[in-house]
Design a protein around this motif. Sequence first.
Motif, PDB file in Angstrom:
ATOM      1  N   ALA A 176      -0.057   9.885 -75.260  1.00 15.51           N
ATOM      2  CA  ALA A 176      -1.253   9.692 -76.087  1.00 15.51           C
ATOM      3  C   ALA A 176      -1.401  10.840 -77.084  1.00 15.51           C
ATOM      4  CB  ALA A 176      -2.497   9.568 -75.212  1.00 15.51           C
ATOM      5  N   GLY A 177      -1.122  12.066 -76.637  1.00 14.16           N
ATOM      6  CA  GLY A 177      -1.182  13.205 -77.545  1.00 14.16           C
ATOM      7  C   GLY A 177      -0.130  13.113 -78.640  1.00 14.16           C
ATOM      8  N   LEU A 178       1.097  12.717 -78.262  1.00 13.49           N
ATOM      9  CA  LEU A 178       2.165  12.534 -79.250  1.00 13.49           C
ATOM     10  C   LEU A 178       1.809  11.454 -80.252  1.00 13.49           C
ATOM     11  CD1 LEU A 178       5.506  12.674 -77.217  1.00 13.49           C
ATOM     12  CD2 LEU A 178       4.937  14.046 -79.225  1.00 13.49           C
ATOM     13  N   ASP A 179       1.257  10.346 -79.748  1.00 14.81           N
ATOM     14  CA  ASP A 179       0.921   9.218 -80.618  1.00 14.81           C
ATOM     15  C   ASP A 179      -0.171   9.608 -81.603  1.00 14.81           C
ATOM     16  OD1 ASP A 179       1.329   6.410 -81.271  1.00 14.81           O
ATOM     17  OD2 ASP A 179      -0.681   6.071 -80.450  1.00 14.81           O
ATOM     18  N   ALA A 180      -1.165  10.336 -81.140  1.00 21.96           N
ATOM     19  CA  ALA A 180      -2.244  10.772 -82.033  1.00 21.96           C
ATOM     20  C   ALA A 180      -1.711  11.715 -83.109  1.00 21.96           C
ATOM     21  CB  ALA A 180      -3.342  11.457 -81.215  1.00 21.96           C
ATOM     22  N   ALA A 181      -0.801  12.621 -82.723  1.00 24.86           N
ATOM     23  CA  ALA A 181      -0.215  13.541 -83.698  1.00 24.86           C
ATOM     24  C   ALA A 181       0.617  12.790 -84.739  1.00 24.86           C
ATOM     25  CB  ALA A 181       0.653  14.576 -82.986  1.00 24.86           C
ATOM     26  N   ALA A 182       1.359  11.774 -84.269  1.00 23.11           N
ATOM     27  CA  ALA A 182       2.176  10.982 -85.191  1.00 23.11           C
ATOM     28  C   ALA A 182       1.300  10.232 -86.188  1.00 23.11           C
ATOM     29  CB  ALA A 182       3.045  10.006 -84.403  1.00 23.11           C
ATOM     30  N   ARG A 183       0.176   9.692 -85.719  1.00 23.67           N
ATOM     31  CA  ARG A 183      -0.750   8.989 -86.613  1.00 23.67           C
ATOM     32  C   ARG A 183      -1.332   9.948 -87.652  1.00 23.67           C
ATOM     33  NH1 ARG A 183      -2.742   4.073 -85.667  1.00 23.67           N
ATOM     34  NH2 ARG A 183      -4.717   4.658 -86.633  1.00 23.67           N
ATOM     35  N   ARG A 184      -1.682  11.161 -87.209  1.00 22.16           N
ATOM     36  CA  ARG A 184      -2.234  12.136 -88.152  1.00 22.16           C
ATOM     37  C   ARG A 184      -1.204  12.494 -89.224  1.00 22.16           C
ATOM     38  NH1 ARG A 184      -4.312  14.438 -83.392  1.00 22.16           N
ATOM     39  NH2 ARG A 184      -2.648  16.010 -83.367  1.00 22.16           N
ATOM     40  N   GLU A 185       0.036  12.719 -88.812  1.00 21.23           N
ATOM     41  CA  GLU A 185       1.069  13.104 -89.771  1.00 21.23           C
ATOM     42  C   GLU A 185       1.378  11.965 -90.733  1.00 21.23           C
ATOM     43  OE1 GLU A 185       4.538  14.863 -88.130  1.00 21.23           O
ATOM     44  OE2 GLU A 185       3.438  16.467 -87.119  1.00 21.23           O
ATOM     45  N   ALA A 186       1.433  10.719 -90.226  1.00 27.65           N
ATOM     46  CA  ALA A 186       1.678   9.573 -91.103  1.00 27.65           C
ATOM     47  C   ALA A 186       0.515   9.386 -92.076  1.00 27.65           C
ATOM     48  CB  ALA A 186       1.898   8.305 -90.277  1.00 27.65           C
ATOM     49  N   GLY A 187      -0.706   9.579 -91.562  1.00 28.43           N
ATOM     50  CA  GLY A 187      -1.871   9.463 -92.431  1.00 28.43           C
ATOM     51  C   GLY A 187      -1.871  10.511 -93.526  1.00 28.43           C
ATOM     52  N   ALA A 188      -1.475  11.743 -93.163  1.00 23.90           N
ATOM     53  CA  ALA A 188      -1.427  12.814 -94.163  1.00 23.90           C
ATOM     54  C   ALA A 188      -0.360  12.542 -95.210  1.00 23.90           C
ATOM     55  CB  ALA A 188      -1.156  14.149 -93.465  1.00 23.90           C
ATOM     56  N   LEU A 189       0.724  11.880 -94.799  1.00 24.97           N
ATOM     57  CA  LEU A 189       1.817  11.578 -95.724  1.00 24.97           C
ATOM     58  C   LEU A 189       1.383  10.602 -96.803  1.00 24.97           C
ATOM     59  CD1 LEU A 189       4.904  12.126 -96.172  1.00 24.97           C
ATOM     60  CD2 LEU A 189       5.305  10.030 -94.860  1.00 24.97           C
ATOM     61  N   ILE A 190       0.598   9.594 -96.431  1.00 23.13           N
ATOM     62  CA  ILE A 190       0.220   8.568 -97.406  1.00 23.13           C
ATOM     63  C   ILE A 190      -1.155   8.798 -98.024  1.00 23.13           C
ATOM     64  CG2 ILE A 190       1.661   6.868 -96.232  1.00 23.13           C
ATOM     65  CD1 ILE A 190      -0.907   5.565 -95.169  1.00 23.13           C
ATOM     66  N   ALA A 191      -1.915   9.760 -97.496  1.00 24.93           N
ATOM     67  CA  ALA A 191      -3.272   9.999 -97.993  1.00 24.93           C
ATOM     68  C   ALA A 191      -3.341  10.261 -99.494  1.00 24.93           C
ATOM     69  CB  ALA A 191      -3.924  11.147 -97.224  1.00 24.93           C
ATOM     70  N   PRO A 192      -2.372  10.992-100.098  1.00 25.04           N
ATOM     71  CA  PRO A 192      -2.466  11.239-101.545  1.00 25.04           C
ATOM     72  C   PRO A 192      -2.248   9.996-102.404  1.00 25.04           C
ATOM     73  CG  PRO A 192      -1.035  12.858-100.476  1.00 25.04           C
ATOM     74  CD  PRO A 192      -1.270  11.758 -99.499  1.00 25.04           C
ATOM     75  N   LEU A 193      -1.756   8.904-101.806  1.00 32.67           N
ATOM     76  CA  LEU A 193      -1.439   7.695-102.571  1.00 32.67           C
ATOM     77  C   LEU A 193      -2.673   6.818-102.713  1.00 32.67           C
ATOM     78  CD1 LEU A 193       1.927   6.731-100.818  1.00 32.67           C
ATOM     79  CD2 LEU A 193       1.612   8.151-102.850  1.00 32.67           C
ATOM     80  N   THR A 194      -2.721   6.056-103.790  1.00 28.56           N
ATOM     81  CA  THR A 194      -3.770   5.051-103.942  1.00 28.56           C
ATOM     82  C   THR A 194      -3.531   3.937-102.934  1.00 28.56           C
ATOM     83  OG1 THR A 194      -2.538   3.733-105.547  1.00 28.56           O
ATOM     84  CG2 THR A 194      -3.900   5.542-106.413  1.00 28.56           C
TER      85      THR A 194
END
Length: 310
Positions: free
Chosen positions: A108-126
């Motif tokens: 669960a901790g790994l999955d949450a970290a992966a979601r945060r990193e993926a979200g940060a990767l696409i956050a600058p995009l429209t």
Amino acid sequence: MATGSTLDDRIAAVRRFNRFYTREIGFLHEHLHDSGFVLSEARVLYELAQCGETTATELRRRTGIDAGYLSRLLRRFEERGLVARRASPDDGRRSLLSLTEQGRETFAGLDAAARREAGALIAPLTEDAQEQLVTAMAALENALGAGRLDPARIVLRDPRPGDFGWIVARHGALYAEEYGWDATFEGLVAQVISDIVQNFDPARERVWIADHDGIRLGSICLVRQSDEVAKLRLLFVEPAARGLGLGRRLVAECIAFARAAGYARITLWTNDVLTTARVIYAKAGFRLVAAEPRRNFGKDLVSETWELDL
């Protein structure tokens, strides 16, 4: 495929993308998501979380990890209290593996970290750019894993923005590659699509896009020719989706709609070299009613008209 590119060009492009992707995602870091787990370990935890309970053989199949390395990895997980093993009730020689409570918390901790990193990767995009990225990633997944397309996940949907342009572009590119047809064919498809868009009658006309998890795999159109006659147009199936019965499914959808709309007959125009499509039409009950040698699209072809009485 890029026009004029060589095999070496395409290999170089794949390697360039791999370097870019591993850098952006962070695969070159020693541990994934600063967790203390390397990528292969995190992947095994992920698969165990999805499966609930499974065997080492199934884990090897799902991950592609070497049997010896997987065995050592699972042993380390057992020693750390992350994985439990029990004998299968159906076959005492087989062991069933599952995550312990500690293992589920770790995942669960790994999955949450992966979601945060993926979200940060696409956050600058429209939002539109995010959608384009997801579509491109799905296209890459389907292209490299074409043999894993699931017919049950292919839906036939109405067109969305961009779909009509895709129909024109894919017809032009694929028929040039497979049959050597020139740009006049793409121009014809563009004209057909223009006529459909400009004069569309939703009560008596339809366009279907075959969609597999956001990737377009095929299309077909049914348009009004007269009050009694409908015309089937632009049947298309991507090479990766051939052999799945998709062409037959698209034609069957057209026939069912035409009957429900009250047409007495469906007609279509094709060429003799399109052998796979001709087989589909014949099996659906269409009959060849006219054939004429013609110079079309830079080739000597036999133009054909087929009809189906409803």
